[in-house]
Design a protein around this motif. Structure first.
Motif, PDB file in Angstrom:
ATOM      1  N   GLN A 146      -3.786   1.092   5.359  1.00  0.00           N
ATOM      2  CA  GLN A 146      -3.498  -0.002   6.297  1.00  0.00           C
ATOM      3  C   GLN A 146      -4.500  -0.009   7.464  1.00  0.00           C
ATOM      4  N   HIS A 147      -4.730   1.167   8.065  1.00  0.00           N
ATOM      5  CA  HIS A 147      -5.729   1.258   9.146  1.00  0.00           C
ATOM      6  C   HIS A 147      -7.085   0.761   8.638  1.00  0.00           C
ATOM      7  N   THR A 148      -7.428   1.209   7.442  1.00  0.00           N
ATOM      8  CA  THR A 148      -8.760   0.921   6.906  1.00  0.00           C
ATOM      9  C   THR A 148      -8.931  -0.586   6.692  1.00  0.00           C
ATOM     10  N   GLU A 149      -7.911  -1.207   6.119  1.00  0.00           N
ATOM     11  CA  GLU A 149      -7.979  -2.662   5.908  1.00  0.00           C
ATOM     12  C   GLU A 149      -8.112  -3.389   7.235  1.00  0.00           C
ATOM     13  N   GLU A 150      -7.295  -2.997   8.195  1.00  0.00           N
ATOM     14  CA  GLU A 150      -7.331  -3.680   9.505  1.00  0.00           C
ATOM     15  C   GLU A 150      -8.678  -3.488  10.192  1.00  0.00           C
ATOM     16  N   ALA A 151      -9.208  -2.289  10.113  1.00  0.00           N
ATOM     17  CA  ALA A 151     -10.493  -2.007  10.789  1.00  0.00           C
ATOM     18  C   ALA A 151     -11.624  -2.786  10.126  1.00  0.00           C
ATOM     19  N   LEU A 152     -11.607  -2.859   8.802  1.00  0.00           N
ATOM     20  CA  LEU A 152     -12.651  -3.627   8.108  1.00  0.00           C
ATOM     21  C   LEU A 152     -12.504  -5.113   8.426  1.00  0.00           C
ATOM     22  N   ASN A 153     -11.257  -5.614   8.420  1.00  0.00           N
ATOM     23  CA  ASN A 153     -11.042  -7.034   8.732  1.00  0.00           C
ATOM     24  C   ASN A 153     -11.481  -7.375  10.150  1.00  0.00           C
ATOM     25  N   ALA A 154     -11.395  -6.395  11.043  1.00  0.00           N
ATOM     26  CA  ALA A 154     -11.797  -6.641  12.439  1.00  0.00           C
ATOM     27  C   ALA A 154     -13.318  -6.541  12.594  1.00  0.00           C
ATOM     28  N   GLY A 155     -14.019  -6.235  11.519  1.00  0.00           N
ATOM     29  CA  GLY A 155     -15.491  -6.200  11.571  1.00  0.00           C
ATOM     30  C   GLY A 155     -16.054  -4.944  12.217  1.00  0.00           C
ATOM     31  N   LEU A 156     -15.288  -3.865  12.227  1.00  0.00           N
ATOM     32  CA  LEU A 156     -15.824  -2.618  12.792  1.00  0.00           C
ATOM     33  C   LEU A 156     -16.982  -2.119  11.932  1.00  0.00           C
ATOM     34  N   ASP A 157     -17.945  -1.496  12.578  1.00  0.00           N
ATOM     35  CA  ASP A 157     -19.146  -1.048  11.866  1.00  0.00           C
ATOM     36  C   ASP A 157     -18.976   0.338  11.259  1.00  0.00           C
ATOM     37  N   VAL A 158     -18.207   1.167  11.960  1.00  0.00           N
ATOM     38  CA  VAL A 158     -18.084   2.567  11.570  1.00  0.00           C
ATOM     39  C   VAL A 158     -16.599   2.928  11.495  1.00  0.00           C
ATOM     40  N   LEU A 159     -16.216   3.610  10.442  1.00  0.00           N
ATOM     41  CA  LEU A 159     -14.864   4.169  10.357  1.00  0.00           C
ATOM     42  C   LEU A 159     -15.045   5.674  10.200  1.00  0.00           C
ATOM     43  N   TRP A 160     -14.216   6.463  10.900  1.00  0.00           N
ATOM     44  CA  TRP A 160     -14.314   7.886  10.632  1.00  0.00           C
ATOM     45  C   TRP A 160     -12.971   8.455  10.179  1.00  0.00           C
ATOM     46  N   ILE A 161     -13.099   9.474   9.372  1.00  0.00           N
ATOM     47  CA  ILE A 161     -11.923  10.165   8.842  1.00  0.00           C
ATOM     48  C   ILE A 161     -11.758  11.435   9.667  1.00  0.00           C
ATOM     49  N   GLY A 162     -10.600  11.607  10.276  1.00  0.00           N
ATOM     50  CA  GLY A 162     -10.366  12.744  11.168  1.00  0.00           C
ATOM     51  C   GLY A 162     -10.111  14.033  10.394  1.00  0.00           C
ATOM     52  N   ALA A 163     -10.143  15.125  11.143  1.00  0.00           N
ATOM     53  CA  ALA A 163     -10.058  16.450  10.522  1.00  0.00           C
ATOM     54  C   ALA A 163      -8.745  16.665   9.766  1.00  0.00           C
ATOM     55  N   ARG A 164      -7.657  16.114  10.311  1.00  0.00           N
ATOM     56  CA  ARG A 164      -6.371  16.308   9.627  1.00  0.00           C
ATOM     57  C   ARG A 164      -6.328  15.514   8.338  1.00  0.00           C
ATOM     58  N   SER A 165      -7.029  14.365   8.311  1.00  0.00           N
ATOM     59  CA  SER A 165      -7.026  13.533   7.101  1.00  0.00           C
ATOM     60  C   SER A 165      -7.979  14.069   6.038  1.00  0.00           C
ATOM     61  N   THR A 166      -9.122  14.608   6.463  1.00  0.00           N
ATOM     62  CA  THR A 166     -10.075  15.140   5.473  1.00  0.00           C
ATOM     63  C   THR A 166      -9.416  16.254   4.663  1.00  0.00           C
ATOM     64  N   ALA A 167      -8.429  16.911   5.282  1.00  0.00           N
ATOM     65  CA  ALA A 167      -7.742  18.009   4.589  1.00  0.00           C
ATOM     66  C   ALA A 167      -6.837  17.498   3.468  1.00  0.00           C
ATOM     67  N   SER A 168      -6.643  16.176   3.358  1.00  0.00           N
ATOM     68  CA  SER A 168      -5.751  15.637   2.314  1.00  0.00           C
ATOM     69  C   SER A 168      -6.519  14.751   1.338  1.00  0.00           C
TER      70      SER A 168
ATOM     71  N   VAL B 170     -19.466  -0.531  16.758  1.00  0.00           N
ATOM     72  CA  VAL B 170     -18.224   0.112  17.204  1.00  0.00           C
ATOM     73  C   VAL B 170     -17.488   0.764  16.037  1.00  0.00           C
ATOM     74  N   GLY B 171     -16.737   1.827  16.369  1.00  0.00           N
ATOM     75  CA  GLY B 171     -16.010   2.514  15.311  1.00  0.00           C
ATOM     76  C   GLY B 171     -14.708   3.112  15.793  1.00  0.00           C
ATOM     77  N   THR B 172     -13.827   3.369  14.826  1.00  0.00           N
ATOM     78  CA  THR B 172     -12.555   4.029  15.134  1.00  0.00           C
ATOM     79  C   THR B 172     -12.147   4.929  13.972  1.00  0.00           C
ATOM     80  N   GLU B 173     -11.132   5.755  14.240  1.00  0.00           N
ATOM     81  CA  GLU B 173     -10.607   6.637  13.199  1.00  0.00           C
ATOM     82  C   GLU B 173      -9.576   5.907  12.342  1.00  0.00           C
ATOM     83  N   VAL B 174      -9.679   6.083  11.033  1.00  0.00           N
ATOM     84  CA  VAL B 174      -8.669   5.530  10.122  1.00  0.00           C
ATOM     85  C   VAL B 174      -8.026   6.677   9.347  1.00  0.00           C
ATOM     86  N   ALA B 175      -6.712   6.543   9.118  1.00  0.00           N
ATOM     87  CA  ALA B 175      -6.005   7.650   8.467  1.00  0.00           C
ATOM     88  C   ALA B 175      -5.140   7.189   7.302  1.00  0.00           C
ATOM     89  N   ASN B 176      -5.201   5.912   6.973  1.00  0.00           N
ATOM     90  CA  ASN B 176      -4.492   5.444   5.776  1.00  0.00           C
ATOM     91  C   ASN B 176      -5.082   4.089   5.360  1.00  0.00           C
TER      92      ASN B 176
END
Ligand code: PEP
Ligand code: MN
Length: 266
Positions: A95-117, A87-93
């Motif tokens: 805090q999201h990234t820490e929470e998603a990793l702690n929840a054991g998600l397999d995939v994290l994706w960076i959205g188009a608005r975030s890749t621009a930064s 399972v995977g979700t989008e992370v944009a900062n």
């Protein structure tokens, strides 16, 4: 300049894959029932390898549904337990990234608005450092291949080797029937710059409408892209975001049946 980064082929982290990589699931998770029912239907189609579900939604303007937030991570854990799908979700900062990793998600994706930064990408890179997460990186909203490549490099420099780029189209600068215009030349250029980087296509965010998903998906395969991320929902007409572009899992199956998949460039 061509860079040979240490990036793993998809098969390295998804050994049972024997087809293009297909990632599917709702634009936004809305309830545990919606997340799970959609996932169970998708899991029946053995061609879907990863379940996606947005919990933090980057809306262009305030006032639209901004996602259910952290509670959705629990629903993704349930989906994983009940269907066996990664399972995977989008992370944009961070805090999201820490929470998603702690929840054991397999995939994290960076959205188009975030890749621009670059600052946002670096913040995410600093958190995923040293993990074996799979990171998918959508193109930035603007057709800047260096910015896209730079995001891949930042994540790779954090020691992440399981990386996939996603082409989701660029903000249109002229009238187009699509929501975001695809620019296949940019994809070819990214592949030239980073030859061992797997690249998949997100026809949903290019199309904006279900009716265009087939032509865009077929083009992606004709270009030798290695898979698709397509949004699906148990009942797209009730979706709280991106209703016009999502497919029922049954319609996703029909779309996949129609597509001619070429492997020669994969
Ligand atoms: C999404 O995947 O739901 C999303 C918001 O995508 P993008 O970053 O491509 O707009
Ligand atoms: Mn969406």
């Amino acid at each position: 300049m061509t860079l040979k980064l240490e990036i793993n082929p998809i098969k390295e982290w998804l050994p049972h894959i024997d087809n293009p990589l297909l990632v599917s699931g709702p634009c936004s998770l809305e309830s545990e029932e919606q997340a799970l029912e959609t996932a169970k239907l998708l899991a029946q189609d053995k061609r879907v390898f990863i379940y996606r579900g947005g919990v933090w939604k980057p809306r262009t303007r305030p006032g639209s549904f901004e996602g259910v937030g952290s509670i959705g991570l629990k629903w993704l854990q349930t989906v994983k337990k009940e269907t066996g799908l990664p399972v995977g979700t989008e992370v944009a900062n961070a805090q999201h990234t820490e929470e998603a990793l702690n929840a054991g998600l397999d995939v994290l994706w960076i959205g188009a608005r975030s890749t621009a930064s670059p600052f946002v990408v670096q913040e995410i890179a600093d958190v995923v450092k040293g993990t074996d997460a799979v990171i998918m990186i959508k193109n930035p909203v603007n057709p800047d291949v260096q910015l896209w490549m730079g995001a891949v490099e930042r994540i790779n420099q954090a020691g992440i080797k399981n990386i996939v780029a996603i082409h989701r189209g660029f903000t249109p600068f002229r009238e187009t029937k699509y929501r975001n215009y695809p620019n296949w030349k940019t994809v070819i250029e990214l592949k030239r710059l980073l030859p061992n980087l797997p690249i998949i296509c997100d026809p949903s965010h290019i199309a904006g409408k279900r009716e265009y998903l087939y032509e865009i998906s077929q083009k992606a395969f004709d270009m030798g892209m290695e898979g698709l991320m397509i949004e699906s929902h148990r009942d797209p007409s009730c979706a709280m975001s991106d209703a016009a572009q999502q497919l029922t899992p049954a319609d996703l199956g029909k779309l996949l049946d129609k597509l001619v998949i070429r492997h020669e460039n994969a």
